[in-house]
Design an enzyme around this catalytic site. Structure first.
Site, PDB file in Angstrom:
ATOM      1  N   HIS A   1      -2.400   6.655   7.465  1.00  0.00           N
ATOM      2  CA  HIS A   1      -1.472   7.583   6.805  1.00  0.00           C
ATOM      3  C   HIS A   1      -2.201   8.860   6.391  1.00  0.00           C
ATOM      4  O   HIS A   1      -1.708   9.962   6.586  1.00  0.00           O
ATOM      5  CB  HIS A   1      -0.884   6.957   5.533  1.00  0.00           C
ATOM      6  CG  HIS A   1       0.393   6.208   5.742  1.00  0.00           C
ATOM      7  ND1 HIS A   1       1.508   6.771   6.322  1.00  0.00           N
ATOM      8  CD2 HIS A   1       0.749   4.941   5.427  1.00  0.00           C
ATOM      9  CE1 HIS A   1       2.478   5.872   6.351  1.00  0.00           C
ATOM     10  NE2 HIS A   1       2.040   4.748   5.814  1.00  0.00           N
TER      11      HIS A   1
ATOM     12  N   GLN B   1       2.755   9.893   1.284  1.00  0.00           N
ATOM     13  CA  GLN B   1       4.071   9.240   1.319  1.00  0.00           C
ATOM     14  C   GLN B   1       4.916   9.610   0.101  1.00  0.00           C
ATOM     15  O   GLN B   1       6.132   9.401   0.108  1.00  0.00           O
ATOM     16  CB  GLN B   1       3.912   7.716   1.364  1.00  0.00           C
ATOM     17  CG  GLN B   1       3.445   7.198   2.708  1.00  0.00           C
ATOM     18  CD  GLN B   1       3.378   5.694   2.704  1.00  0.00           C
ATOM     19  OE1 GLN B   1       2.431   5.112   2.169  1.00  0.00           O
ATOM     20  NE2 GLN B   1       4.388   5.045   3.250  1.00  0.00           N
TER      21      GLN B   1
ATOM     22  N   HIS C   1      -3.956   0.663   7.718  1.00  0.00           N
ATOM     23  CA  HIS C   1      -2.629   1.300   7.697  1.00  0.00           C
ATOM     24  C   HIS C   1      -2.635   2.527   6.771  1.00  0.00           C
ATOM     25  O   HIS C   1      -2.147   3.599   7.143  1.00  0.00           O
ATOM     26  CB  HIS C   1      -1.593   0.256   7.243  1.00  0.00           C
ATOM     27  CG  HIS C   1      -0.185   0.735   7.195  1.00  0.00           C
ATOM     28  ND1 HIS C   1       0.780   0.314   8.082  1.00  0.00           N
ATOM     29  CD2 HIS C   1       0.439   1.601   6.362  1.00  0.00           C
ATOM     30  CE1 HIS C   1       1.935   0.915   7.793  1.00  0.00           C
ATOM     31  NE2 HIS C   1       1.752   1.693   6.744  1.00  0.00           N
ATOM     32  N   GLU C   2      -3.224   2.375   5.574  1.00  0.00           N
ATOM     33  CA  GLU C   2      -3.218   3.489   4.606  1.00  0.00           C
ATOM     34  C   GLU C   2      -4.162   4.612   5.044  1.00  0.00           C
ATOM     35  O   GLU C   2      -3.848   5.791   4.884  1.00  0.00           O
ATOM     36  CB  GLU C   2      -3.593   2.994   3.199  1.00  0.00           C
ATOM     37  CG  GLU C   2      -2.645   1.962   2.601  1.00  0.00           C
ATOM     38  CD  GLU C   2      -1.174   2.281   2.772  1.00  0.00           C
ATOM     39  OE1 GLU C   2      -0.787   3.452   2.640  1.00  0.00           O
ATOM     40  OE2 GLU C   2      -0.405   1.353   3.064  1.00  0.00           O
TER      41      GLU C   2
ATOM     42  N   GLY D   1       0.832  -1.202   0.000  1.00  0.00           N
ATOM     43  CA  GLY D   1       0.000   0.000   0.000  1.00  0.00           C
ATOM     44  C   GLY D   1       0.860   1.242   0.000  1.00  0.00           C
ATOM     45  O   GLY D   1       2.026   1.207   0.440  1.00  0.00           O
TER      46      GLY D   1
ATOM     47  N   CYS E   1       6.361  -0.499   6.829  1.00  0.00           N
ATOM     48  CA  CYS E   1       5.861   0.679   6.135  1.00  0.00           C
ATOM     49  C   CYS E   1       6.951   1.189   5.200  1.00  0.00           C
ATOM     50  O   CYS E   1       8.122   1.198   5.570  1.00  0.00           O
ATOM     51  CB  CYS E   1       5.503   1.751   7.160  1.00  0.00           C
ATOM     52  SG  CYS E   1       4.938   3.291   6.424  1.00  0.00           S
ATOM     53  N   LEU E   2       6.555   1.594   4.004  1.00  0.00           N
ATOM     54  CA  LEU E   2       7.540   2.083   3.032  1.00  0.00           C
ATOM     55  C   LEU E   2       8.231   3.359   3.509  1.00  0.00           C
ATOM     56  O   LEU E   2       9.295   3.702   3.017  1.00  0.00           O
ATOM     57  CB  LEU E   2       6.872   2.321   1.672  1.00  0.00           C
ATOM     58  CG  LEU E   2       6.263   1.078   1.015  1.00  0.00           C
ATOM     59  CD1 LEU E   2       5.604   1.435  -0.308  1.00  0.00           C
ATOM     60  CD2 LEU E   2       7.304  -0.007   0.823  1.00  0.00           C
TER      61      LEU E   2
HETATM   62 CO    CO Z   1       2.917   2.931   5.534  1.00  0.00          CO
END
Ligand code: CO
Length: 183
Positions: free
Chosen positions: A141, A53, A137-138, A48, A95-96
């Site tokens: 964000h 991000q 999670h997204e 995701g 997480c990225l």
């Molecule tokens: Co993340």
């Protein structure tokens, strides 16, 4: 299409609630933007990616869940809202924006989400397992919440040294990547 730079933990845009998407205003740029977001996510093997991000103050995210014996589940959510949740799960998350860091996070086991899709049409999603985890999670964000914010205080203190070490590494990665642009 282009791979975009992913913002890392510590950058202010990750801590800010994103702006609601006005579909009509965005629709011309949207296909290229979504293609970039999917390409960026695929390049690093993410499940995701939220718009903030990649440095954009927009309430939208992409999710891609790889499945066995089935094509990947790819979805775009704009202005998403969790309208129902039930159960509980406690699983490892990454997480990225925190490459290399993982921690167990408590989430709802099932969620119902209302959102707009990439065509601006209202959709309702019922999800469980990895898909439910990715949605939560997204959506976090997009509200300016990162996964370590969901950890109990003690766990957050425990991962702090690792986090500091990673932060120094991320800075180096970014500086390396930025060089060609500066030439
Ligand atoms: Co993340």
């Amino acid at each position: 299409m282009a791979i975009r730079r992913i913002c890392k933990y510590g950058e202010k845009i990750l801590e800010k609630k994103t702006r609601k998407v006005n579909f009509d205003e965005l629709k011309k740029e949207l296909p290229a933007l979504l293609a970039d977001m999917f390409e960026t996510m695929d390049a690093v093997g993410g499940a995701g990616l939220a718009a903030n991000q990649v440095g954009l103050d927009l309430n939208l995210a992409v999710i891609k869940i790889l499945r066995e014996d089935e094509p990947a589940l790819s979805i775009v959510i704009m202005n998403p809202e969790i309208v129902e949740r039930s159960g509980s799960m406690y699983e490892e998350e990454g997480c990225l924006s925190f490459p290399g860091l993982f921690a167990k996070v408590r989430r709802s086991a099932k969620v119902k989400v209302r959102a707009l899709n990439e065509k601006g049409m209202p959709i309702e999603i019922n999800a469980e397992g990895l898909f439910a985890k990715a949605l939560q999670h997204e959506i976090d964000h997009l509200d300016g919440i990162v996964f370590i914010d969901r950890l109990p205080l003690m766990s957050r203190l425990k991962i702090k040294p690792a986090l500091m070490k990673f932060k120094a590494q991320w800075k180096k990665i970014d500086e390396r990547k930025m060089k060609p642009d500066k030439l």
